[in-house]
Design a protein around this motif. Structure first.
Motif, mmCIF file in Angstrom:
data_model
loop_
_atom_site.group_PDB
_atom_site.id
_atom_site.type_symbol
_atom_site.label_atom_id
_atom_site.label_comp_id
_atom_site.label_asym_id
_atom_site.label_seq_id
_atom_site.Cartn_x
_atom_site.Cartn_y
_atom_site.Cartn_z
ATOM 1 N N CYS A 1 99.775 37.946 3.838
ATOM 2 C CA CYS A 1 98.368 37.697 3.516
ATOM 3 C C CYS A 1 97.495 38.575 4.422
ATOM 4 O O CYS A 1 97.768 38.701 5.613
ATOM 5 N N CYS B 1 95.870 35.791 7.128
ATOM 6 C CA CYS B 1 96.647 34.941 8.045
ATOM 7 C C CYS B 1 98.050 35.498 8.307
ATOM 8 O O CYS B 1 98.779 34.959 9.137
ATOM 9 N N CYS C 1 96.842 34.470 0.572
ATOM 10 C CA CYS C 1 97.696 33.329 0.268
ATOM 11 C C CYS C 1 96.930 32.331 -0.598
ATOM 12 O O CYS C 1 97.501 31.618 -1.402
ATOM 13 N N CYS D 1 91.560 31.325 2.235
ATOM 14 C CA CYS D 1 92.371 31.418 3.461
ATOM 15 C C CYS D 1 91.457 31.584 4.660
ATOM 16 O O CYS D 1 90.566 32.423 4.672
ATOM 17 N N ASN E 1 94.693 27.845 8.790
ATOM 18 C CA ASN E 1 94.957 27.004 7.615
ATOM 19 C C ASN E 1 95.760 25.768 8.028
ATOM 20 O O ASN E 1 95.722 24.747 7.354
HETATM 21 ZN ZN LIG Z 1 96.317 33.576 4.278
#
Ligand SMILES: [Zn+2]
Ligand SMILES: [Zn+2]
Length: 176
Positions: free
Chosen positions: A68, A71, A132, A136, A148
């Protein structure tokens, strides 16, 4: 894998359906490599048209594990692969068009490099953004916590030094 074109090139108006699998288990992109999650066989359809043209067509989907953008957790992305090429043929040989360099043919133009064809398609269809989920929250720039999962409680507000003293006053005021 490579497909030997000798047979199809020497037989006018014939068709070959070749079941293909990728040799690569990872897709290399610059300094990064992403795992290919679904190396399932797919069919490439080769047609020799009147000894003058070789058509190569096939479709599949490639799933890759890509971090991602925010993240860095791996996300499974699906990239559609639609191979659709026509090569000029003369005297049972592929003849390159002017200025055309075929990275997916061997140097002698006798073999098709399937992995290279799929690679080109992955590059063309690479998503602008990999997330993701749309919302996010990314990672904390202070401690690296994946936000998250939980909030680490770090103070992530970057203050102008001139503003810092107002922050102090504000904190003192809060403590009263
Ligand atoms: Zn993410
Ligand atoms: Zn933090």
């Amino acid at each position: 894998m490579n497909i030997d074109l000798t047979n199809i090139l020497s037989h006018m108006d014939t068709t070959e359906n070749v079941e293909c699998t990728l040799e690569n288990e990872r897709f290399q992109y610059g300094a990064d490599a992403y795992s290919i999650l679904n190396n399932k066989p797919f069919t490439l359809n080769l047609v020799n048209v009147m000894g003058q043209k070789l058509e190569v067509r096939g479709e599949t989907e490639i799933q890759l594990a890509v971090p991602c953008d925010r993240c860095l957790e791996d996300v499974t992305i699906t990239i559609p692969i639609a191979i659709d090429y026509e090569f000029r043929v003369s005297e049972e040989q592929i003849v390159p068009e002017e200025d055309e360099e075929y990275s997916f043919l061997t140097e002698d133009y006798r073999e098709l490099i399937v992995d290279a064809m799929v690679r080109d398609e992955i590059l063309v269809n690479w998503p602008d953004k990999v997330l993701c989920r749309d919302d996010c929250k990314g990672i904390c720039p202070v401690c690296g916590q994946n936000l998250n999962q939980k909030d680490c409680g770090c103070d992530r507000v970057v203050l102008d030094p001139r503003m810092a003293k107002f922050q102090d006053i504000f904190n003192e005021f809060k403590e009263v």
